[in-house]
Design an enzyme around this catalytic site. Structure first.
Site, mmCIF file in Angstrom:
data_model
loop_
_atom_site.group_PDB
_atom_site.id
_atom_site.type_symbol
_atom_site.label_atom_id
_atom_site.label_comp_id
_atom_site.label_asym_id
_atom_site.label_seq_id
_atom_site.Cartn_x
_atom_site.Cartn_y
_atom_site.Cartn_z
ATOM 1 N N SER A 42 0.834 -1.304 -0.121
ATOM 2 C CA SER A 42 -0.005 -0.019 0.072
ATOM 3 C C SER A 42 0.865 1.042 0.075
ATOM 4 C CB SER A 42 -0.935 -0.048 1.161
ATOM 5 O OG SER A 42 0.068 0.205 2.349
ATOM 6 N N SER A 54 11.536 10.510 6.268
ATOM 7 C CA SER A 54 10.401 11.440 6.336
ATOM 8 C C SER A 54 10.995 12.943 6.639
ATOM 9 C CB SER A 54 9.592 10.867 7.507
ATOM 10 O OG SER A 54 8.821 12.004 7.929
ATOM 11 N N TYR A 64 8.356 8.362 16.378
ATOM 12 C CA TYR A 64 8.708 8.361 14.864
ATOM 13 C C TYR A 64 9.898 9.010 14.195
ATOM 14 C CZ TYR A 64 7.165 8.615 9.854
ATOM 15 O OH TYR A 64 6.913 8.458 8.487
ATOM 16 N N LYS A 114 13.091 7.895 12.353
ATOM 17 C CA LYS A 114 13.660 8.283 11.012
ATOM 18 C C LYS A 114 14.686 9.058 11.080
ATOM 19 C CE LYS A 114 9.828 6.430 8.752
ATOM 20 N NZ LYS A 114 10.341 5.533 7.731
ATOM 21 N N THR A 164 -1.873 8.671 2.191
ATOM 22 C CA THR A 164 -1.969 7.234 2.536
ATOM 23 C C THR A 164 -2.464 7.118 3.635
ATOM 24 O OG1 THR A 164 0.213 7.423 3.750
ATOM 25 C CG2 THR A 164 0.514 7.275 1.276
#
Length: 271
Positions: free
Chosen positions: A15, A138, A151, A155, A186
């Protein structure tokens, strides 16, 4: 670089950005190896691609399964030309309300598992003397964004690993690319973990109104074709934030120059 006839292996391919990259690479003549946890969804993606594909489902945290998939991937066709470390999960919770297990889980998936997968593939690529490694980080890997402390840590760490690896491989024929997407439309926000580790279950407006995945994939592959080492895929304020924290090409060149001058050999000789 032309992608015609090359084999690209994508994790997190069922995905989002991973699926969009598969579709864009297929349109440019590449063969695809698709990995993710859900075999059914991977097969559905593969069936939509007008190119030769192989599905290798596994959980990126299962190192034995990952090693087995690596062996299969390197035996398919002429081996792996391009590897995309894309599997990941995000977060939406204040640090003060976030359980330590959430930090462990996100760092395990977004950082440690991506390093492990790359390390498993490195002998294959270095023996061939060519290839491309793509790390999907990111804007949150460049800028500390509230509600995403785990996160951001993962990252940022992925970029550190990729930048150091780029220097080490700078004389090997293997290119390393860091991709820093901003808001892409997304399910990343819907699938994000909350402070207790449960799935958030709803999206953000900024994500829903973000860059379409297909457009993001085209921007990424155009930049990879141009051999850009750090690729920012964002618009508006997010793009401005990423550009403010962009690593200058001169610094990448300086590190590569150190390696070319024998830095690693000197360090090893001192051990």
């Amino acid at each position: 670089m032309s992608f015609e006839g090359k084999t690209a292996w994508i994790t997190g391919a069922s995905s989002g950005i991973g699926e969009a990259l598969a579709q864009e690479w297929a349109s440019r003549g590449a063969n695809l190896i698709l990995s993710g946890r859900d075999e059914g969804r991977l097969s559905a993606v593969a069936n939509r691609l007008e190119t030769e594909t192989r599905t290798l489902p596994f959980d990126v945290r299962d190192e034995d399964a990952m090693q087995a998939a690596t062996e299969e991937a390197t035996r398919w066709k002429d081996g792996v030309d391009i590897f995309v470390a894309n599997a990941g999960i995000s977060q939406r919770s204040p640090a003060v309300d976030t359980a330590m297990q959430v930090y462990r889980d996100i760092i395990d998936v977004d950082l440690t598992a991506q390093i492990a997968a790359t390390q498993a593939l490195l002998p294959h690529m270095t023996a061939r003397g060519n290839g491309k490694l793509l790390f999907i980080s990111s804007i949150a890997g460049k800028v500390g964004v509230p509600m995403r402390t785990a996160y951001c840590a993962a990252k940022h760490g992925l970029i550190g690993y990729a930048d150091a690896l780029r220097g080490e491989l700078s004389q090997s024929g293997i290119d390393v690319h860091v991709i820093c997407p901003g808001s892409v439309a997304t399910n990343v926000s819907r699938n994000a973990l909350t402070g207790d580790g449960s799935e958030r279950g709803r999206s953000d407006k900024v994500i829903d109104n973000g860059i379409p995945p297909g457009e993001a994939a085209k921007r990424i592959l155009d930049a990879v074709e141009a051999n850009q080492r750090e690729i920012i895929v964002a618009d508006g304020m997010e793009e401005a934030m990423g550009e403010m924290r962009r690593t200058p090409d001169q610094l990448f060149d300086q590190v590569a120059g150190m390696v070319a001058a024998g830095y690693m050999e000197k360090m090893q000789a001192e051990d």
